[in-house]
Enzyme design. Structure first.
Site, mmCIF file in Angstrom:
data_model
loop_
_atom_site.group_PDB
_atom_site.id
_atom_site.type_symbol
_atom_site.label_atom_id
_atom_site.label_comp_id
_atom_site.label_asym_id
_atom_site.label_seq_id
_atom_site.Cartn_x
_atom_site.Cartn_y
_atom_site.Cartn_z
ATOM 1 C CG HIS A 34 0.079 3.866 -10.491
ATOM 2 N ND1 HIS A 34 0.462 5.173 -10.276
ATOM 3 C CD2 HIS A 34 0.148 3.249 -9.277
ATOM 4 C CE1 HIS A 34 0.744 5.354 -8.986
ATOM 5 N NE2 HIS A 34 0.561 4.193 -8.362
ATOM 6 C CG ASP A 36 1.605 1.000 -6.979
ATOM 7 O OD1 ASP A 36 1.833 2.177 -6.657
ATOM 8 O OD2 ASP A 36 0.472 0.573 -7.285
ATOM 9 C CG MET A 38 5.183 -1.401 -2.857
ATOM 10 S SD MET A 38 3.787 -2.401 -2.330
ATOM 11 C CE MET A 38 2.436 -1.382 -2.908
ATOM 12 C CG HIS A 67 3.442 5.374 -5.992
ATOM 13 N ND1 HIS A 67 2.262 4.910 -5.446
ATOM 14 C CD2 HIS A 67 4.080 6.037 -5.003
ATOM 15 C CE1 HIS A 67 2.191 5.279 -4.177
ATOM 16 N NE2 HIS A 67 3.292 5.955 -3.876
ATOM 17 C CG MET A 69 5.098 3.468 -2.228
ATOM 18 S SD MET A 69 3.650 2.404 -2.385
ATOM 19 C CE MET A 69 3.785 1.958 -4.116
ATOM 20 C CG MET A 138 -0.244 7.752 -0.841
ATOM 21 S SD MET A 138 -0.328 6.710 -2.305
ATOM 22 C CE MET A 138 -1.092 5.219 -1.680
ATOM 23 C CG ASP A 176 -2.192 5.122 -5.556
ATOM 24 O OD1 ASP A 176 -2.972 4.162 -5.636
ATOM 25 O OD2 ASP A 176 -0.953 5.015 -5.626
HETATM 26 C C1 DX5 Z 1 -0.812 1.251 -2.672
HETATM 27 C C2 DX5 Z 1 -0.542 1.521 -4.118
HETATM 28 C C3 DX5 Z 1 -1.765 1.652 -4.953
HETATM 29 C C4 DX5 Z 1 -2.606 0.429 -4.972
HETATM 30 C C5 DX5 Z 1 -3.988 0.772 -5.427
HETATM 31 O O1 DX5 Z 1 0.376 1.340 -1.955
HETATM 32 O O2 DX5 Z 1 0.194 2.729 -4.267
HETATM 33 O O3 DX5 Z 1 -1.438 2.064 -6.264
HETATM 34 O O4 DX5 Z 1 -2.078 -0.587 -5.763
HETATM 35 O O5 DX5 Z 1 -4.767 -0.357 -5.338
HETATM 36 P P1 DX5 Z 1 -6.343 -0.322 -5.113
HETATM 37 O O6 DX5 Z 1 -6.914 0.417 -6.281
HETATM 38 O O7 DX5 Z 1 -6.700 -1.763 -5.085
HETATM 39 O O8 DX5 Z 1 -6.581 0.400 -3.814
HETATM 40 ZN ZN ZN Z 2 0.541 3.713 -6.286
#
Ligand code: DX5
Ligand code: ZN
Length: 219
Positions: A34, A36, A38, A67, A69, A138, A176
């Site tokens: 996965h 992420d 951002m 993912h 964001m 989420m 997630d």
């Molecule tokens: C949050 C991310 C998640 C996050 C999950 O914005 O999309 O993927 O990294 O982390 P944990 O498992 O620590 O909540």
């Molecule tokens: Zn994520």
């Protein structure tokens, strides 16, 4: 029913050793990686972009579950497809025309997913479900690892499970945020078949990854 897939979020990895971390979670039994992304605008944090993802792509053959964001998202889809994304998942609020964004992801040869934030209703899927490959719920507000699971999202997971089953087409239902062995069980019971976890996978360092992943599957 599909056995649950575990997708460790590399947001919780040691960035100084990112390639080794990806290899370690692969060997420890991760199903998907996965990723992420951002932008400091759509969410209040900045992580990394397609160049970093491309650098770790050769380390594993496991699917990259990306993912995004970021907003606007459309101008960056091609870069993530080229960097080796298998599935690209976008927030329904990340652009003016989410249906078009999903079509674009598929035209780039990737699986397409849509994400619902904790405050976004399942209803947003009414005219998207026939076209997506994955729905991501989420269970924290996006932006940071290590937050607490929001229990109200279980009801949404159950509602989306019903919508997917009624449609009769295979669509992954992923959750997630704040996933640990206990919340994992609740999500699976509600109908999730894929779980993202950062903190709960990476705690304890590489020697603990296999046991951490197994614990999320139910031991
Ligand atoms: C949050 C991310 C998640 C996050 C999950 O914005 O999309 O993927 O990294 O982390 P944990 O498992 O620590 O909540
Ligand atoms: Zn994520």
């Amino acid at each position: 029913m599909t056995p649950v897939r575990i997708a460790p979020s590399i947001l919780s990895a040691d960035f100084a050793r990112l390639g080794e971390e990806v290899r370690a979670i692969d060997e420890a039994g991760a199903d998907w990686i996965h990723v992420d992304v951002m932008d400091g605008h759509f969410v209040p944090n900045i992580s990394f972009g397609p160049a970093v993802m491309k650098a770790i792509r050769p380390v594993t053959t496991k699917p990259f579950d990306v993912h995004l964001m970021i907003a606007p998202v459309d101008p960056y889809l091609e870069a993530f497809a080229e960097a080796g994304a298998d599935c690209i998942t976008v927030h329904v609020e990340a652009g003016p025309h989410i249906h078009r964004t999903v079509q674009r992801i598929k035209a780039l040869g990737c699986r397409a997913g849509v994400v619902l934030c904790p405050g976004t209703p399942a209803k947003m899927l009414d005219y998207l479900l026939d076209t997506v490959d994955l729905v991501l719920v989420m269970s924290v507000n996006p932006g940071f690892g290590g937050q607490h699971f929001i229990p109200s999202q279980l009801k949404k997971i159950a509602a989306i499970r019903k919508m997917i089953d009624a449609g009769g087409r295979a669509i992954d239902l992923e959750v997630d945020g704040g996933i640990d062995p206990e919340t994992a069980r609740a999500c699976i019971e509600a109908g999730a078949d894929a779980l993202v976890a950062g903190t709960a996978v990476f705690r304890g360092g590489p020697a603990a990854y296999a046991a951490n992943i197994a614990a999320l599957r139910g031991g």
